[in-house]
Enzyme design. Sequence first.
Site, PDB file in Angstrom:
ATOM      1  N   LYS A 193       0.834  -1.205   0.000  1.00 47.12           N
ATOM      2  CA  LYS A 193       0.000   0.000   0.000  1.00 47.12           C
ATOM      3  C   LYS A 193       0.870   1.257   0.000  1.00 47.12           C
ATOM      4  CE  LYS A 193      -4.160  -1.786  -0.069  1.00 47.12           C
ATOM      5  NZ  LYS A 193      -5.149  -1.779   1.017  1.00 47.12           N
ATOM      6  N   ARG A 205      -4.144 -10.239   3.933  1.00 45.69           N
ATOM      7  CA  ARG A 205      -4.373 -10.209   2.479  1.00 45.69           C
ATOM      8  C   ARG A 205      -3.096  -9.693   1.832  1.00 45.69           C
ATOM      9  NH1 ARG A 205      -6.108  -6.529  -1.442  1.00 45.69           N
ATOM     10  NH2 ARG A 205      -7.343  -7.481  -3.128  1.00 45.69           N
TER      11      ARG A 205
END
Length: 288
Positions: free
Chosen positions: A232, A266
């Site tokens: 991210k 995840r």
Amino acid sequence: MNTPPFKSDHPYTLNCNGRLIILDQPIIMGILNTTPDSFSDGGAYLDERSAIIHAEKMIAQGATIVDIGPQSTRPGARKIPSEEEIKRIGNIIKTIKLIHSEIMVSVDTFYASTAQYAADQGADIINDISAGQFDPEMLPTIARSNLAYVLMHVNSSYETMHQLREEENLAFELNRYFSSKLKTLKDMGIKSILLDPGFGFGKSIASQYDLINRLSLLVQQQYPLLVGISRKSFIYKPLGKNPKEVDDRTQELHYQVLQQGAKILRVHDVASTRQTIERFMSEAKAKI
């Protein structure tokens, strides 16, 4: 100040399309993007053959769940209709389940019609970034399908999902949000729920790092916590790197969220994440 690590031996139970899954230790959700424009691996797995090969690789490396993403939700991505999502999924779900009946398949969508297609193809989980806010038929579809549901914290519309919201106490805001949404889901008969704090969606870099240290405040006994921080921007941008250059830093943060009670990670890098979980479990066992 960091909150104390979350300590619990509570074995969360998920009902995935009639199959009971006991989460007595952390597991891995491997990311399978079937998109041309995802932020770190767009275009890599566009055809079914390459997608299945990558799914096989992640399963061999230790993924318990394969999360199929037919639409990119990065900032600036082109929004595609459900019909195009369904075309990108094709027979991937059926093929994975045929080869690996023990593996759970999740589909990352905010469309009810895609969720129904996924259910018909044998999926186990719907990973909805919208919390049912982008499609009014999503939650009724989940209630009928008997699939597990990922409830994520996000702004209320597709157009504003990446709009920054500065909260004085993000953990408090997430608890308020989840309490309200959980009541709605339970009233509709949706019982098998995972909570996702929504890293990468409408949160500042500073607030996301603060949230990592406060995740234990979100953990509720009934609902396992799913964390998706892999590659991210709040990780790679401050370091001046690209998404694929921060896997080591991601693993450091994975270890922190495991300490805070995360049960599902995840991820893009399954092999390294498996090592992180094994180290966490080994060190936790040694402290007993």
